[in-house]
Design a protein around this motif. Sequence first.
Motif, mmCIF file in Angstrom:
data_model
loop_
_atom_site.group_PDB
_atom_site.id
_atom_site.type_symbol
_atom_site.label_atom_id
_atom_site.label_comp_id
_atom_site.label_asym_id
_atom_site.label_seq_id
_atom_site.Cartn_x
_atom_site.Cartn_y
_atom_site.Cartn_z
ATOM 1 N N ALA A 95 0.830 -1.200 0.000
ATOM 2 C CA ALA A 95 0.000 0.000 0.000
ATOM 3 C C ALA A 95 0.864 1.249 0.000
ATOM 4 O O ALA A 95 0.523 2.267 -0.620
ATOM 5 C CB ALA A 95 -0.934 -0.011 1.193
ATOM 6 N N LYS A 96 2.007 1.169 0.659
ATOM 7 C CA LYS A 96 2.928 2.308 0.720
ATOM 8 C C LYS A 96 3.478 2.620 -0.679
ATOM 9 O O LYS A 96 3.529 3.787 -1.089
ATOM 10 C CB LYS A 96 4.071 1.992 1.684
ATOM 11 N N ASP A 97 3.878 1.579 -1.414
ATOM 12 C CA ASP A 97 4.394 1.772 -2.771
ATOM 13 C C ASP A 97 3.328 2.375 -3.691
ATOM 14 O O ASP A 97 3.616 3.248 -4.508
ATOM 15 C CB ASP A 97 4.880 0.448 -3.356
ATOM 16 N N ILE A 98 2.123 1.913 -3.553
ATOM 17 C CA ILE A 98 1.022 2.435 -4.382
ATOM 18 C C ILE A 98 0.784 3.898 -4.069
ATOM 19 O O ILE A 98 0.583 4.720 -4.961
ATOM 20 C CB ILE A 98 -0.267 1.594 -4.164
ATOM 21 N N ALA A 99 0.833 4.255 -2.790
ATOM 22 C CA ALA A 99 0.636 5.648 -2.397
ATOM 23 C C ALA A 99 1.745 6.520 -2.965
ATOM 24 O O ALA A 99 1.486 7.631 -3.462
ATOM 25 C CB ALA A 99 0.579 5.760 -0.879
ATOM 26 N N GLU A 100 2.995 6.050 -2.919
ATOM 27 C CA GLU A 100 4.116 6.817 -3.474
ATOM 28 C C GLU A 100 3.974 7.015 -4.981
ATOM 29 O O GLU A 100 4.214 8.099 -5.512
ATOM 30 C CB GLU A 100 5.437 6.109 -3.159
ATOM 31 N N LEU A 101 3.583 5.947 -5.672
ATOM 32 C CA LEU A 101 3.384 6.060 -7.132
ATOM 33 C C LEU A 101 2.258 7.035 -7.463
ATOM 34 O O LEU A 101 2.362 7.835 -8.398
ATOM 35 C CB LEU A 101 3.093 4.690 -7.738
ATOM 36 N N SER A 102 1.185 6.954 -6.725
ATOM 37 C CA SER A 102 0.059 7.864 -6.952
ATOM 38 C C SER A 102 0.488 9.309 -6.738
ATOM 39 O O SER A 102 0.122 10.208 -7.509
ATOM 40 C CB SER A 102 -1.104 7.530 -6.019
ATOM 41 N N GLU A 103 1.276 9.543 -5.696
ATOM 42 C CA GLU A 103 1.749 10.902 -5.404
ATOM 43 C C GLU A 103 2.663 11.406 -6.515
ATOM 44 O O GLU A 103 2.549 12.556 -6.959
ATOM 45 C CB GLU A 103 2.479 10.910 -4.051
ATOM 46 N N SER A 104 3.557 10.550 -6.996
ATOM 47 C CA SER A 104 4.467 10.994 -8.067
ATOM 48 C C SER A 104 3.708 11.276 -9.359
ATOM 49 O O SER A 104 4.037 12.195 -10.098
ATOM 50 C CB SER A 104 5.575 9.955 -8.280
ATOM 51 N N ILE A 105 2.667 10.516 -9.618
ATOM 52 C CA ILE A 105 1.851 10.780 -10.832
ATOM 53 C C ILE A 105 1.121 12.087 -10.686
ATOM 54 O O ILE A 105 1.008 12.859 -11.648
ATOM 55 C CB ILE A 105 0.886 9.611 -11.076
#
Length: 110
Positions: A95-105
Amino acid sequence: MKKSSKPLIIVVATLLVLITIIVLLSQGLRLKYEELQRELTQLENQIKTEKTQSVGLKANYQMLTGEDILKKYAMNELGLVDAGSDPVVKITLSAKDIAELSESIRKINE
């Protein structure tokens, strides 16, 4: 003719007319019965034909809805790939990785 023979002639004539009517009615009913028998035979033959056609259609349906036929159609006509045939690469993200990817997008889109 004598007076007494007139009623006898009327009775005999009436009986002959009644017998003629009964014979004609029985012949008409016999002809109608034969016609209905022919129609019944035709309908029974039609029912047999329809049942045979129904069995053929059911067999055709079962053949066309078989899993192997559907898979072959999906692969050849639609270009789909069977999930079990190719090695699947599975990516797991926390979930942490998904949140980071979403933020970078989101930052890129701004």
